[in-house]
Enzyme design. Structure first.
Site, PDB file in Angstrom:
ATOM      1  N   SER A 257      -2.554  -0.542   3.854  1.00  0.00           N
ATOM      2  CA  SER A 257      -1.432   0.365   4.054  1.00  0.00           C
ATOM      3  C   SER A 257      -0.331  -0.034   3.077  1.00  0.00           C
ATOM      4  O   SER A 257      -0.422  -1.081   2.430  1.00  0.00           O
ATOM      5  CB  SER A 257      -0.911   0.218   5.477  1.00  0.00           C
ATOM      6  OG  SER A 257      -0.417  -1.093   5.644  1.00  0.00           O
ATOM      7  N   LYS A 258       0.710   0.796   3.009  1.00  0.00           N
ATOM      8  CA  LYS A 258       1.851   0.475   2.131  1.00  0.00           C
ATOM      9  C   LYS A 258       2.478  -0.855   2.529  1.00  0.00           C
ATOM     10  O   LYS A 258       2.823  -1.682   1.700  1.00  0.00           O
ATOM     11  CB  LYS A 258       2.911   1.580   2.252  1.00  0.00           C
ATOM     12  CG  LYS A 258       2.617   2.771   1.387  1.00  0.00           C
ATOM     13  CD  LYS A 258       3.872   3.185   0.604  1.00  0.00           C
ATOM     14  CE  LYS A 258       3.531   4.165  -0.486  1.00  0.00           C
ATOM     15  NZ  LYS A 258       3.537   5.553  -0.042  1.00  0.00           N
ATOM     16  N   ARG A 259       2.624  -1.016   3.870  1.00  0.00           N
ATOM     17  CA  ARG A 259       3.275  -2.225   4.355  1.00  0.00           C
ATOM     18  C   ARG A 259       2.446  -3.461   3.968  1.00  0.00           C
ATOM     19  O   ARG A 259       2.966  -4.483   3.538  1.00  0.00           O
ATOM     20  CB  ARG A 259       3.454  -2.150   5.874  1.00  0.00           C
ATOM     21  CG  ARG A 259       4.348  -3.265   6.291  1.00  0.00           C
ATOM     22  CD  ARG A 259       4.726  -3.443   7.711  1.00  0.00           C
ATOM     23  NE  ARG A 259       4.838  -2.314   8.588  1.00  0.00           N
ATOM     24  CZ  ARG A 259       4.268  -2.319   9.786  1.00  0.00           C
ATOM     25  NH1 ARG A 259       3.534  -3.330  10.184  1.00  0.00           N
ATOM     26  NH2 ARG A 259       4.446  -1.311  10.603  1.00  0.00           N
ATOM     27  N   SER A 261       0.444  -3.747   1.450  1.00  0.00           N
ATOM     28  CA  SER A 261       0.488  -4.062   0.020  1.00  0.00           C
ATOM     29  C   SER A 261       1.814  -4.729  -0.347  1.00  0.00           C
ATOM     30  O   SER A 261       1.860  -5.575  -1.239  1.00  0.00           O
ATOM     31  CB  SER A 261       0.148  -2.849  -0.845  1.00  0.00           C
ATOM     32  OG  SER A 261       1.238  -2.027  -0.994  1.00  0.00           O
ATOM     33  N   ALA A 262       2.881  -4.411   0.386  1.00  0.00           N
ATOM     34  CA  ALA A 262       4.160  -5.103   0.149  1.00  0.00           C
ATOM     35  C   ALA A 262       4.032  -6.579   0.552  1.00  0.00           C
ATOM     36  O   ALA A 262       4.522  -7.479  -0.141  1.00  0.00           O
ATOM     37  CB  ALA A 262       5.277  -4.437   0.942  1.00  0.00           C
TER      38      ALA A 262
END
Ligand code: GLU
Length: 495
Positions: A257-259, A261-262
């Site tokens: 998810s985006k989170r 990958s952060a």
């Protein structure tokens, strides 16, 4: 063994964001198959969704592929006999094909407004039905529909899905997939802005570009039956379809998810190909790593160069199971590939990292450093903390760090003085000449070798962690070593 037929494969990304590992892997498999069979690897930019278009994405994509070593034979920049290779430049081609489907009865114009469709959808959902087009325009008289289009009425084109029967499509990894047509929708294939959707555009392009194998992400499995219908409506031969496994979070629990990958970036890694270059990974290692996320050669084989992969890759050894992204593995492969680089090549690769950290790099010295650091580098940028000091005119140790482990400053000063005297008497300072007498000295002083070496290390390198001490001394040079040691003694005396 029969010689494989040359394949024509295409990598068809949408320029809607950064190039991640999943895209890198798809492109790699395409490339391997093309090179293995003497076929062609095509790059096609699927940029028909203007709302999601990200300027600069195409450039980053090309850079990422070049960095990985995946060069294409046909594409928007290199041209080719089947262009244009950007879908936004193929608008007319799709419209012509959409008309062909309308004429043959496989598609129709639809004039329903988004508002009406929304109401239909809500009604269906409140009845717990799967939302789908209710078929209003499917029943329109074709001549009337053509008149409304000629009058400029806003419309889309929909595929006329058969209401009865079923379709079976074949995926190379998963076998036959059969779906009842009644469960499929009348999908839109051309939007109201006149641009074709993926479903039509990709099928038309794959056909016109003579693509023999389509390797793509498994997110397309749900619309795969539609694609089968479109190809059959045209009467075209189907390519070999391969839907690759998805990537999971490093924990293996759930999709990326985006989170996530952060978080990965905070941990010093990245799922974006061109970040990995900056983080000090070798393209050879990234290629090796992603090749094995969904493919395996045998139980033992792990280290592969691009040439090995071209020789060994096979669609028959792909694994449809989701693959967790494992950065520890990437570090492992990076170490292996770093160690397999010839000295001059490794020096060439680490040099920019030293320069970026502000060091003026002497190539000759860098080559001398190579043998003592190659075992220790996990990423190329490790060179900076590990060996940057070689390129400093001088080093400035923290006096407190000069104090030996479990020793007082004065004991440390005595040890350093004795070491100085012995080293000063040597014509050369290096592993062969200096290590034996230093070990002997430690013993005579009742110290562990590590205690004495710790003092010497900080004195001559300015840091507590360095490549092997005596080899480092040899590179630093006798005179500098003695000067630095003398200064360390003074610093210790002052504590
Ligand atoms: N443009 C599609 C994507 O980026 C390509 C899928 C395909 O390879 O057919 O997902």
């Amino acid at each position: 063994m029969s010689t494989p037929q040359p394949v024509r494969v295409r990598f068809a990304p949408s320029p809607t964001g950064r190039t991640h590992l999943g895209s890198g892997r798809t492109a790699l498999y395409d490339y391997l198959l093309a090179r293995q069979t003497g076929g062609q690897f095509i790059l096609r930019i699927e940029d028909t969704d203007q709302k999601r278009y990200v300027p600069g994405a195409e450039k980053e994509l090309m850079e990422s592929l070049h960095w990985l070593g995946l060069n294409w034979d046909e594409g928007p920049d290199v041209g080719g006999a089947n262009g244009p290779y950007r879908q936004s430049e193929r608008r007319e081609i799709y419209q012509q094909h959409a008309r062909q489907l309308i004429e043959s009865g496989h598609a129709y114009y639809c004039f329903c407004s988004p508002e009406r469709l929304d109401k239909v959808r809500q009604g269906q959902m409140s009845l717990k039905q799967t939302p789908r087009y209710d078929g209003t325009c499917r029943r329109l008289d074709p001549d009337e529909a053509a008149r409304r289009v000629a009058n400029g009425e806003r419309h889309v084109v929909r595929f006329r899905m058969p209401v009865e029967g079923a379709i079976t499509v074949h995926d190379h990894l998963r076998g036959d997939i059969t779906v009842e047509n009644a469960n499929l929708d009348d999908y839109i294939i051309v939007k109201s802005d006149g641009l074709a959707l993926y479903h039509l555009a990709a099928m038309v392009d794959d056909h016109l570009m003579n693509v023999s194998h389509v390797i793509r992400g498994s997110e397309w499995l749900s619309t795969f039956p539609l694609h089968g219908h479109i190809l059959r409506a045209f009467g075209w031969q189907e390519p070999v379809w391969v839907h690759l496994s998805i990537f999971l979070k490093p924990s293996g629990k759930g999709k990326m998810s985006k989170r996530e990958s952060a978080q990965i970036m905070q941990d010093g890694y990245s799922i974006f190909v061109n970040d990995l270059a900056e983080l000090g990974y070798l393209p050879e290692a990234v290629v090796n790593w992603i090749a094995l996320m969904g493919w395996s050669y045998d139980d033992r084989g792990e280290f592969f160069t691009m040439d090995d992969l071209v020789e060994k890759f096979s669609l028959d050894h792909l694994n449809p199971a989701p693959a967790a992204i494992n950065f520890t593995k990437l570090d492992h492969f990076n170490g292996l590939h770093i160690r397999s680089l010839p000295p001059a090549e490794l020096s060439r690769r680490v040099k920019p990292f030293l320069q970026a950290a502000g060091y003026v790099v002497n190539d000759e010295k860098l080559l001398k450093i190579y043998p003592i650091i190659r075992e220790r580098l996990s990423t190329l940028d490790d060179i900076v903390p590990m060996a940057g000091f070689f390129f400093k005119g001088d080093v400035f140790p923290d006096p407190k760090e000069l104090v030996g482990e479990k020793m007082s400053p004065s004991e440390s000063a005595i040890a350093a003085r004795c070491a100085y005297q012995i080293l000063d008497a040597l014509p050369e300072i290096g592993l062969q000449t200096a290590e034996p007498p230093m070990r002997q000295l430690a013993e005579e002083l009742g110290l562990k070798a590590g205690q004495l070496f710790g003092i010497l290390r900080v004195a001559v390198t300015g840091q507590k962690v360095s490549p092997p001490l005596f080899e480092s001394m040899e590179i630093i040079g006798r005179e500098q070593v003695l000067n630095r040691l003398q200064r360390a003694i003074k610093l210790l005396d002052g504590l």
